[in-house]
Design a protein around this motif. Structure first.
Motif, short mmCIF file in Angstrom:
data_model
loop_
_atom_site.label_atom_id
_atom_site.label_comp_id
_atom_site.label_asym_id
_atom_site.label_seq_id
_atom_site.Cartn_x
_atom_site.Cartn_y
_atom_site.Cartn_z
N GLN A 116 1.03 -1.07 -0.07
CA GLN A 116 -0.01 -0.03 0.00
C GLN A 116 0.82 1.37 -0.09
O GLN A 116 0.46 2.36 0.11
N ARG A 117 2.06 1.20 -0.07
CA ARG A 117 3.08 2.39 -0.25
C ARG A 117 3.12 3.10 1.10
O ARG A 117 3.63 4.29 1.08
N ASN A 118 2.92 2.30 2.28
CA ASN A 118 2.81 2.95 3.34
C ASN A 118 4.32 2.53 3.91
O ASN A 118 4.25 1.79 5.04
N TYR A 119 5.12 3.11 3.66
CA TYR A 119 6.46 2.40 3.96
C TYR A 119 7.23 2.70 5.51
O TYR A 119 7.65 1.60 6.03
N HIS A 120 6.77 3.57 6.13
CA HIS A 120 7.05 3.89 7.50
C HIS A 120 6.25 2.86 8.38
O HIS A 120 6.94 2.08 8.97
N ASP A 121 5.07 2.47 7.93
CA ASP A 121 4.24 1.66 8.62
C ASP A 121 5.06 0.18 8.36
O ASP A 121 4.95 -0.64 9.53
N ALA A 122 5.19 -0.23 7.29
CA ALA A 122 5.80 -1.34 6.95
C ALA A 122 7.23 -1.49 7.66
O ALA A 122 7.30 -2.63 8.36
N ILE A 123 7.94 -0.56 7.71
CA ILE A 123 9.30 -0.72 8.64
C ILE A 123 8.97 -1.08 10.03
O ILE A 123 9.46 -1.82 10.57
N GLN A 146 12.63 0.48 2.81
CA GLN A 146 13.81 1.64 3.18
C GLN A 146 14.33 2.01 1.44
O GLN A 146 14.51 3.34 1.32
N ILE A 147 14.46 1.23 0.77
CA ILE A 147 14.90 1.67 -0.65
C ILE A 147 13.93 2.62 -1.23
O ILE A 147 14.30 3.65 -1.83
N ARG A 148 12.68 2.10 -1.31
CA ARG A 148 11.40 2.97 -1.62
C ARG A 148 11.27 4.47 -1.06
O ARG A 148 11.09 5.37 -1.62
N LEU A 149 11.99 4.68 0.22
CA LEU A 149 11.73 5.91 0.88
C LEU A 149 13.25 6.69 0.63
O LEU A 149 13.53 7.82 1.09
N SER A 207 19.00 4.52 1.21
CA SER A 207 19.94 3.19 0.64
C SER A 207 20.77 2.64 1.74
O SER A 207 21.40 1.61 1.90
N VAL A 208 21.56 3.69 2.64
CA VAL A 208 22.37 3.40 3.75
C VAL A 208 21.76 2.37 4.69
O VAL A 208 22.30 1.32 4.79
N ASP A 209 20.62 2.60 5.10
CA ASP A 209 19.87 1.60 6.12
C ASP A 209 19.32 0.28 5.44
O ASP A 209 19.61 -0.67 5.79
N ALA A 210 18.97 0.63 4.00
CA ALA A 210 18.64 -0.73 3.10
C ALA A 210 19.78 -1.59 2.86
O ALA A 210 19.48 -2.84 3.13
#
Length: 172
Positions: free
Chosen positions: A88-95, A130-133, A136-139
């Motif tokens: 759903q592109r809710n990347y912060h919630d996904a993390i 993380q990539i989508r956000l 790249s460092v954390d990914a």
């Protein structure tokens, strides 16, 4: 026109089957089976955003009714919820959901779990978010940790290929 050897597009049918199967298993109080089966099916089929949205109430019910002693099931459910948030592109919630799943894998009781796929899958899925956000460092750190996880888990070969592909994407 169908080319010889190609499979027909069954995406919609698979999506409906996933939702129907999850609801049946929840109704039968077989929540662990439902969560694990969904994970396995998700590895084999692409789930569209609408199906993911329909699964949220099922997974929320499973999370709210799951005893705190069933850490493997809770971990799998947070992993699933994280995957839904990614779709759903809710990347912060996904993390956040993947981090909750990882917290369960660090508990002493989790050492008794036979198939340790939870941590590497959570790390990979978290890296995708993380990539989508654009982080790249954390990914890259998450992908490296996924590679270092204990061996011998379900779909290890499939995940290793995904991790390698994601690492190439991050290093570009």
């Amino acid at each position: 026109r169908r080319v010889h050897g190609e499979l027909p597009d069954m995406k919609g049918e698979i999506d409906r089957m996933i939702v129907r199967r999850a609801n049946v298993l929840v109704a039968r109080k077989q929540t662990k089976i439902a969560a694990l089966e969904l994970l396995l099916l998700w590895g084999q089929a692409r789930v569209n955003e609408e199906t993911a949205r329909q699964l949220i109430p099922t997974i929320e019910n499973l999370l709210s009714s799951c005893p705190s002693s069933q850490i493997e099931e809770l971990c799998a459910l947070h992993l699933l919820m994280g995957s839904i948030h990614t779709l759903q592109r809710n990347y912060h919630d996904a993390i956040a959901q993947h981090q909750k799943a990882l917290e369960y894998t660090r508990l002493p009781e989790f050492k008794t779990v036979k198939d340790k796929y939870h941590a590497p899958y959570a790390l990979y899925d978290m890296a995708v978010a993380q990539i989508r956000l654009g982080n790249s460092v954390d990914a890259k750190k998450s992908l490296e940790m996924a590679e270092k996880c204990e061996l011998g888990f379900a779909f290890q070969g499939q995940l290793n290929l995904k991790v390698k592909a994601a690492k190439r994407h991050v290093t570009k």
